[in-house]
Design a protein around this motif. Sequence first.
Motif, PDB file in Angstrom:
ATOM      1  N   LEU A 130       7.826  -0.621   3.530  1.00 45.12           N
ATOM      2  CA  LEU A 130       6.723  -1.481   3.941  1.00 45.12           C
ATOM      3  C   LEU A 130       6.342  -1.092   5.366  1.00 45.12           C
ATOM      4  CD1 LEU A 130       7.915  -4.931   2.564  1.00 45.12           C
ATOM      5  CD2 LEU A 130       6.255  -3.384   1.561  1.00 45.12           C
ATOM      6  N   SER A 131       5.136  -0.621   5.552  1.00 47.16           N
ATOM      7  CA  SER A 131       4.760  -0.145   6.880  1.00 47.16           C
ATOM      8  C   SER A 131       3.260  -0.232   7.056  1.00 47.16           C
ATOM      9  CB  SER A 131       5.218   1.310   7.079  1.00 47.16           C
ATOM     10  OG  SER A 131       4.553   2.170   6.167  1.00 47.16           O
ATOM     11  N   GLY A 132       2.865  -0.190   8.313  1.00 48.02           N
ATOM     12  CA  GLY A 132       1.458  -0.145   8.682  1.00 48.02           C
ATOM     13  C   GLY A 132       1.319   0.617   9.970  1.00 48.02           C
ATOM     14  N   PRO A 133       0.105   0.919  10.394  1.00 44.19           N
ATOM     15  CA  PRO A 133      -0.094   1.673  11.630  1.00 44.19           C
ATOM     16  C   PRO A 133       0.339   0.915  12.877  1.00 44.19           C
ATOM     17  CG  PRO A 133      -2.189   0.939  10.730  1.00 44.19           C
ATOM     18  CD  PRO A 133      -1.164   0.657   9.694  1.00 44.19           C
ATOM     19  N   ILE A 192       1.443  -5.384  13.592  1.00 46.54           N
ATOM     20  CA  ILE A 192       0.630  -6.435  12.961  1.00 46.54           C
ATOM     21  C   ILE A 192       0.303  -6.054  11.535  1.00 46.54           C
ATOM     22  CG2 ILE A 192      -1.625  -7.574  13.056  1.00 46.54           C
ATOM     23  CD1 ILE A 192      -1.387  -7.376  16.144  1.00 46.54           C
ATOM     24  N   GLU A 193      -0.052  -4.787  11.314  1.00 47.38           N
ATOM     25  CA  GLU A 193      -0.375  -4.322   9.966  1.00 47.38           C
ATOM     26  C   GLU A 193       0.871  -4.239   9.089  1.00 47.38           C
ATOM     27  OE1 GLU A 193      -3.445  -4.003   8.955  1.00 47.38           O
ATOM     28  OE2 GLU A 193      -4.185  -4.518  10.942  1.00 47.38           O
ATOM     29  N   THR A 194       2.024  -3.953   9.686  1.00 48.16           N
ATOM     30  CA  THR A 194       3.268  -3.968   8.910  1.00 48.16           C
ATOM     31  C   THR A 194       3.558  -5.368   8.395  1.00 48.16           C
ATOM     32  OG1 THR A 194       4.216  -2.092  10.100  1.00 48.16           O
ATOM     33  CG2 THR A 194       5.763  -3.582   9.027  1.00 48.16           C
ATOM     34  N   ALA A 195       3.333  -6.370   9.246  1.00 51.71           N
ATOM     35  CA  ALA A 195       3.522  -7.756   8.806  1.00 51.71           C
ATOM     36  C   ALA A 195       2.569  -8.098   7.668  1.00 51.71           C
ATOM     37  CB  ALA A 195       3.324  -8.706   9.981  1.00 51.71           C
ATOM     38  N   LEU A 206      10.318  -7.161  13.281  1.00 52.87           N
ATOM     39  CA  LEU A 206      10.081  -8.579  13.509  1.00 52.87           C
ATOM     40  C   LEU A 206       9.970  -9.381  12.222  1.00 52.87           C
ATOM     41  CD1 LEU A 206       7.551  -8.568  16.491  1.00 52.87           C
ATOM     42  CD2 LEU A 206       9.942  -9.223  16.533  1.00 52.87           C
ATOM     43  N   VAL A 207       9.293  -8.833  11.228  1.00 43.73           N
ATOM     44  CA  VAL A 207       9.064  -9.600   9.991  1.00 43.73           C
ATOM     45  C   VAL A 207      10.082  -9.251   8.919  1.00 43.73           C
ATOM     46  CG1 VAL A 207       6.614  -9.850  10.452  1.00 43.73           C
ATOM     47  CG2 VAL A 207       7.419  -7.884   9.122  1.00 43.73           C
ATOM     48  N   ALA A 208      11.036  -8.372   9.232  1.00 45.22           N
ATOM     49  CA  ALA A 208      11.958  -7.906   8.199  1.00 45.22           C
ATOM     50  C   ALA A 208      12.858  -9.015   7.674  1.00 45.22           C
ATOM     51  CB  ALA A 208      12.810  -6.763   8.759  1.00 45.22           C
TER      52      ALA A 208
END
Length: 401
Positions: A136-139, A142-145, A367-369
């Motif tokens: 689960l990832s984002g750039p 915030i996008e990862t969350a 943080l959201v893990a």
Amino acid sequence: SMVLGLDGNPYVAYTDIGPSDSYVADCNNPACTTRTTTTLPDATTTTMVLGSDGFPIILSWASLSEPLKIYKCSNATCSVRSTGTVADTEDSGAFPSMVLGMDSSPVFSYRADTSGDLAVYDCSTPTCSPRIIERLSGPTRIETAIAASQNAFGVASADGVVLARADLYPDALVGGPLAAIVDGPLLLTPSNSLPATVLVEIGRIRPPGKSVHVLGGTAAISEDVTDELESAGYVIVRYAGSNRYATATQVANAIDTLVGPAPVALLASGTNFPDALAASAVGAANFYPVLLTNDDQPVSATTAWLASFSPADVACAGGPACTAYPASTIKLVGSDRYETAALVGEEFFAPTQHVGLASGERFPDALVAAADSFNRGGPLVLTRATQLPSATEQFIDMTSP
């Protein structure tokens, strides 16, 4: 084949020669006069063991031309299961035998039909299949969350949303258990503005008119952010203390109000993130509050909360928190952050098919893990960017083989 379940009643696996199907019977009494039966299509000769989670693992042989299959049941009736095809066993003869290895993975033997030799196969996972890695990832953090939220929640499916600042970690880490309790994601925002992508995601999972739980005072998340949410129709519930330690106790108060007294309070340093991250996953899974220490020093807000609520156990994660509160009843201190996270997982989680892995070096994506780990029903351990620490690897092998 038959094994005894944890309730003392049998599980029975058997084959109906006519349709060439096999069945698993979850017996409701020792004589199995009443039972729930599930079909395993196209499975014939079977042998069975009880997995470390108390549910059956079944090995099936169909014919000389087909490889062996393993069914890992995820509930008592095996209506939910994972199936693995064991490579290089197409030459297997009938009547395989199976036991559970010390790593909780199957070890089985069978007669190789061509050579007549006895073959022994030692699996490394419950289904004898490679582990499935889901990233689960984002750039940005915030996008990862948002990616984690989209993975866990469908349209209008969340009962709550928790919003924390993206640039500092304490509020987000103590918010993991709150996100689990309100059955929603933990999303991140800059302090002074709400990204359009975050507002879109909140709207996707949570209709206007519902609440958004905001962590921290206006210095953490400004009124500009909450005003925009209110303009979109949301009701703001803010948890704010004079500092990170007081905010943590405000969240702990909310947990007590929402689900009642917690039997365990978790302590971790509020001046570094790794220990609190591992504790947050435990809090999310069990609805336990996470309270913070000032490195290895006690904090008045934390001390007052513990005195007021008197949980049966206080678990400190990491050397600093255990030094700050030496009277903690459960002390989880490893040689480094990676071993500490593994010890936390061992203490509070049974063997599972899901383990979360987050950076132990940089906090943003981590943080959201913890909140995401709750949705998957497993612990959270830490890794370096380019190397899996030995303590983490050993924990994964033991807990989710």
